[in-house]
Write a protein that holds these residues in place. Structure first.
Motif, mmCIF file in Angstrom:
data_model
loop_
_atom_site.group_PDB
_atom_site.id
_atom_site.type_symbol
_atom_site.label_atom_id
_atom_site.label_comp_id
_atom_site.label_asym_id
_atom_site.label_seq_id
_atom_site.Cartn_x
_atom_site.Cartn_y
_atom_site.Cartn_z
ATOM 1 N N ASP A 48 0.822 -1.324 -0.109
ATOM 2 C CA ASP A 48 0.176 -0.063 0.108
ATOM 3 C C ASP A 48 0.796 1.349 0.004
ATOM 4 O OD1 ASP A 48 -2.641 -1.184 0.181
ATOM 5 O OD2 ASP A 48 -2.166 -1.936 2.124
ATOM 6 N N LEU A 49 2.187 1.217 0.476
ATOM 7 C CA LEU A 49 3.028 2.121 0.672
ATOM 8 C C LEU A 49 4.457 2.047 0.793
ATOM 9 C CD1 LEU A 49 3.261 5.635 1.134
ATOM 10 C CD2 LEU A 49 3.317 4.976 3.971
ATOM 11 N N ILE A 50 5.286 2.672 -0.084
ATOM 12 C CA ILE A 50 6.531 2.371 -0.170
ATOM 13 C C ILE A 50 7.418 3.575 0.481
ATOM 14 C CG2 ILE A 50 8.630 2.065 -1.716
ATOM 15 C CD1 ILE A 50 6.759 0.775 -3.681
ATOM 16 N N VAL A 51 8.086 3.236 1.544
ATOM 17 C CA VAL A 51 9.026 4.364 2.084
ATOM 18 C C VAL A 51 10.073 4.256 1.684
ATOM 19 C CG1 VAL A 51 9.498 5.676 4.286
ATOM 20 C CG2 VAL A 51 6.980 4.484 3.973
ATOM 21 N N PHE A 52 10.819 5.120 1.056
ATOM 22 C CA PHE A 52 12.529 4.939 0.526
ATOM 23 C C PHE A 52 12.922 5.773 2.062
ATOM 24 C CE2 PHE A 52 10.781 4.247 -3.428
ATOM 25 C CZ PHE A 52 11.430 3.013 -3.677
ATOM 26 N N MET A 53 14.019 5.181 2.524
ATOM 27 C CA MET A 53 14.771 5.695 3.425
ATOM 28 C C MET A 53 16.046 6.355 3.110
ATOM 29 S SD MET A 53 13.657 3.528 7.114
ATOM 30 C CE MET A 53 14.661 4.711 8.042
ATOM 31 N N ALA B 298 19.414 17.242 -3.956
ATOM 32 C CA ALA B 298 19.252 15.894 -4.462
ATOM 33 C C ALA B 298 18.191 15.211 -4.052
ATOM 34 C CB ALA B 298 20.482 15.126 -4.542
ATOM 35 N N ILE B 299 17.910 15.431 -2.893
ATOM 36 C CA ILE B 299 16.663 14.634 -2.240
ATOM 37 C C ILE B 299 15.285 15.563 -2.523
ATOM 38 C CG2 ILE B 299 15.906 14.114 0.032
ATOM 39 C CD1 ILE B 299 18.653 13.826 1.097
ATOM 40 N N CYS B 300 15.543 16.796 -2.326
ATOM 41 C CA CYS B 300 14.262 17.522 -2.798
ATOM 42 C C CYS B 300 13.821 17.218 -3.936
ATOM 43 C CB CYS B 300 14.379 18.738 -2.489
ATOM 44 S SG CYS B 300 14.637 19.431 -0.738
ATOM 45 N N LYS B 301 14.818 17.148 -5.048
ATOM 46 C CA LYS B 301 14.444 16.822 -6.528
ATOM 47 C C LYS B 301 14.064 15.540 -6.588
ATOM 48 C CE LYS B 301 15.630 17.994 -10.659
ATOM 49 N NZ LYS B 301 14.867 19.175 -11.612
ATOM 50 N N LEU B 302 14.380 14.473 -5.830
ATOM 51 C CA LEU B 302 13.719 13.236 -6.000
ATOM 52 C C LEU B 302 12.200 13.265 -5.632
ATOM 53 C CD1 LEU B 302 15.799 10.704 -4.271
ATOM 54 C CD2 LEU B 302 15.255 10.503 -6.466
ATOM 55 N N GLY B 303 12.093 14.109 -4.640
ATOM 56 C CA GLY B 303 10.501 14.364 -4.454
ATOM 57 C C GLY B 303 9.858 14.976 -5.616
ATOM 58 N N VAL C 242 4.194 6.458 -2.502
ATOM 59 C CA VAL C 242 5.593 6.451 -2.387
ATOM 60 C C VAL C 242 5.826 7.884 -1.568
ATOM 61 C CG1 VAL C 242 7.976 6.823 -3.440
ATOM 62 C CG2 VAL C 242 6.183 5.164 -4.353
ATOM 63 N N CYS C 243 6.763 7.532 -0.562
ATOM 64 C CA CYS C 243 7.221 8.807 -0.241
ATOM 65 C C CYS C 243 8.879 8.713 0.342
ATOM 66 C CB CYS C 243 6.739 9.163 1.507
ATOM 67 S SG CYS C 243 7.199 8.415 2.729
ATOM 68 N N PHE C 244 9.715 9.667 0.629
ATOM 69 C CA PHE C 244 11.221 9.615 0.903
ATOM 70 C C PHE C 244 11.090 10.034 2.461
ATOM 71 C CE2 PHE C 244 10.815 10.251 -3.732
ATOM 72 C CZ PHE C 244 11.820 9.120 -4.212
ATOM 73 N N LEU C 245 11.852 9.059 3.291
ATOM 74 C CA LEU C 245 12.102 9.493 4.632
ATOM 75 C C LEU C 245 13.547 9.580 4.736
ATOM 76 C CD1 LEU C 245 11.046 9.779 7.678
ATOM 77 C CD2 LEU C 245 11.607 7.254 7.946
ATOM 78 N N SER D 63 24.836 9.056 4.380
ATOM 79 C CA SER D 63 25.400 8.020 3.458
ATOM 80 C C SER D 63 25.056 8.243 2.093
ATOM 81 C CB SER D 63 24.946 6.592 4.185
ATOM 82 O OG SER D 63 25.170 5.737 3.153
ATOM 83 N N LYS D 64 26.143 8.491 1.296
ATOM 84 C CA LYS D 64 25.950 8.563 -0.068
ATOM 85 C C LYS D 64 25.510 7.247 -0.650
ATOM 86 C CE LYS D 64 28.871 12.382 -1.511
ATOM 87 N NZ LYS D 64 29.821 12.835 -2.215
ATOM 88 N N TYR D 65 25.921 6.252 -0.251
ATOM 89 C CA TYR D 65 25.436 4.729 -0.609
ATOM 90 C C TYR D 65 23.836 4.684 -0.375
ATOM 91 C CZ TYR D 65 24.378 -0.247 -0.560
ATOM 92 O OH TYR D 65 23.725 -1.439 -0.791
ATOM 93 N N SER D 66 23.332 5.283 0.426
ATOM 94 C CA SER D 66 21.924 5.269 0.935
ATOM 95 C C SER D 66 21.140 5.928 -0.259
ATOM 96 C CB SER D 66 21.607 6.003 1.911
ATOM 97 O OG SER D 66 20.415 5.981 2.537
ATOM 98 N N LEU D 67 21.450 7.294 -0.693
ATOM 99 C CA LEU D 67 20.753 7.891 -1.695
ATOM 100 C C LEU D 67 21.154 6.809 -3.250
ATOM 101 C CD1 LEU D 67 19.373 10.059 -3.178
ATOM 102 C CD2 LEU D 67 21.452 11.173 -3.358
ATOM 103 N N LYS D 68 22.243 6.362 -3.412
ATOM 104 C CA LYS D 68 22.381 5.716 -4.473
ATOM 105 C C LYS D 68 21.542 4.375 -4.632
ATOM 106 C CE LYS D 68 26.028 8.019 -6.224
ATOM 107 N NZ LYS D 68 25.567 9.061 -7.102
ATOM 108 N N ASN D 69 21.516 3.774 -3.397
ATOM 109 C CA ASN D 69 20.587 2.585 -3.489
ATOM 110 C C ASN D 69 19.086 2.942 -3.484
ATOM 111 O OD1 ASN D 69 20.032 -0.053 -2.785
ATOM 112 N ND2 ASN D 69 19.723 0.449 -0.583
ATOM 113 N N VAL D 70 18.696 4.002 -3.052
ATOM 114 C CA VAL D 70 17.388 4.525 -3.387
ATOM 115 C C VAL D 70 17.045 4.655 -5.024
ATOM 116 C CG1 VAL D 70 15.909 6.217 -3.244
ATOM 117 C CG2 VAL D 70 16.828 5.126 -1.067
ATOM 118 N N GLU D 71 18.084 5.493 -5.428
ATOM 119 C CA GLU D 71 17.983 5.899 -6.888
ATOM 120 C C GLU D 71 17.782 4.517 -7.810
ATOM 121 O OE1 GLU D 71 19.976 10.308 -6.971
ATOM 122 O OE2 GLU D 71 21.286 8.254 -6.927
#
Length: 131
Positions: free
Chosen positions: A20-25, A72-77, A53-56, A30-38
Motif C-alpha cells: 500500500d505504501l513504499i517508504v524509501f529511507m 538532490a533529495i528534494c529533487k527526488l520528491g 511513495v514517500c522519501f524519509l 551516507s551517499k550509498y543510501s541515496l544511490k541505493n534508493v535511486e
C-alpha cells in the motif's frame, strides 16, 4: 515489511501481501543510501508514484556530517511527485511523531480513511510544502 533494495525476490510473490505504501529511507550521512534508493526507484511501477511513495530522510539533526546534498533529495520528491519527510531518529519525540505520520499515510494509502485517497493526500502534502 522491510527490504534493503528493490526488486523484491520473485520466489515469494505468492506469499507477499498487497503493498500500500513504499517508504524509501535515505540516511543523509551516507551517499550509498541515496544511490541505493535511486537504483531501487527503477523497479517501482509508475502507478505507485501517484500517492503511494514517500522519501524519509534520516539524520537531519547532524547537518555537519552530511554526505548527501539536500537539493538532490528534494529533487527526488519533485521528479517522482512524492512527499519528502525529514526525521532525526535519535530523538524520541521526533521519531514517534514521524512514526505516527507514516502510520496515518499508510492508513490513507490502504483506503482506511473514508473520503481521502492516496492521490489526493499526495496533492495536499505537496501544496502544504509549497506554502
Amino acid at each position: 515489511h522491510l527490504t534493503t533494495s528493490l526488486p523484491l525476490p520473485s520466489e515469494r510473490d505468492h506469499l507477499r501481501p498487497r503493498i500500500d505504501l513504499i517508504v524509501f529511507m535515505i540516511d543523509i550521512k551516507s551517499k550509498y543510501s541515496l544511490k541505493n534508493v535511486e537504483a531501487s526507484l527503477a523497479h517501482v511501477d509508475a502507478s505507485f508514484f501517484l500517492g503511494k511513495v514517500c522519501f524519509l530522510v534520516t539524520g537531519v539533526g547532524r547537518v555537519n556530517y552530511c554526505s548527501v546534498e539536500m537539493n538532490a533529495i528534494c529533487k527526488l520528491g519533485e521528479v517522482y511527485c512524492s512527499p519528502v519527510l525529514f526525521c532525526e531518529l535519535e530523538l524520541e519525540g521526533i521519531r514517534n511523531a514521524t512514526a505516527q505520520r507514516l502510520l496515518r499515510m499508510l492508513q490513507i494509502c490502504a483506503g482506511h480513511i473514508p473520503g481521502v485517497s492516496a492521490l489526493s493526500f499526495g496533492t495536499l502534502m505537496r501544496n502544504s510544502a509549497d506554502e
